[in-house]
Design a protein around this motif. Sequence first.
Motif, short mmCIF file in Angstrom:
data_model
loop_
_atom_site.label_atom_id
_atom_site.label_comp_id
_atom_site.label_asym_id
_atom_site.label_seq_id
_atom_site.Cartn_x
_atom_site.Cartn_y
_atom_site.Cartn_z
N SER A 138 18.80 21.68 -23.42
CA SER A 138 19.67 21.89 -22.18
C SER A 138 19.69 22.92 -21.52
O SER A 138 19.26 24.03 -22.20
N ILE B 108 21.53 26.10 -20.01
CA ILE B 108 22.76 26.54 -20.12
C ILE B 108 23.43 27.29 -18.58
O ILE B 108 22.59 28.05 -18.18
N GLY C 212 26.50 31.50 -24.75
CA GLY C 212 25.86 30.58 -25.47
C GLY C 212 26.35 30.48 -26.90
O GLY C 212 25.77 29.68 -27.58
N ILE D 92 20.60 20.08 -27.56
CA ILE D 92 21.38 21.46 -27.33
C ILE D 92 20.24 22.42 -26.76
O ILE D 92 20.49 23.31 -25.95
N GLN E 42 27.06 27.10 -28.26
CA GLN E 42 25.81 26.33 -28.74
C GLN E 42 25.12 26.70 -29.72
O GLN E 42 24.72 26.03 -30.55
#
Length: 212
Positions: free
Chosen positions: A44, A46, A148, A41, A151
């Motif tokens: 990654s 976004i 985000g 995460i 996340q």
Amino acid sequence: MSIELPRDNRPCLSSARSALRLLNIVFSAAVAGTLIHTLEIYRSNISLDLRHGELPMTWPARTNLAPTLILFIVAASNFVASVAIMAMSAKRSFRRPIRTRDAYRILAGSLVVVLWVSAISGFQWIDAKSKASLGHYACGNRNVLSNGRFQYRAVCTEQGLAFYLAIGAALVEAATLCTLAITALQAKKDRESIITLNEKGALDPSFEKRYP
């Protein structure tokens, strides 16, 4: 004359130890897997497709990954070691003199418990002290109006989950160590009983008639 007592192998302890080792594998794998997903995460890309009033998701310029990596390394190492021990036990290829074997197992088990405690303490301490740590930053921004935020919430939740799973793994390893200690003490008592009977048989000629 050499007299051997019927040895109490304590199959209940052996079964409990096998179950604990299997449980430890599950806990270690869960900790390592959770932290791998956390790092995925973090790494990654976004999407910056923002809604009205939202802020883009950001991480600190120098995110402190130390607590996450420390816990991950200990969990992954413990997982590999536990699988290897289970495999050797199943094949019965780990053959050593009983005293040496018991001492080795207790020493190795104690070291693993110390590693788990150190990793858990280090994880908690660094995460609490460092505002730029992965877990601390994610939990501090999980309610921020940002694209985000989901996340952040996922990372915060997974960091906490990994922490408690690590505590579970440490407790399981400590319980396994207790069963090893009990088995070693039982083996010592058995050896002392055999020595006592052997000495008594050598001194008393009638003893051999009673215990042929």
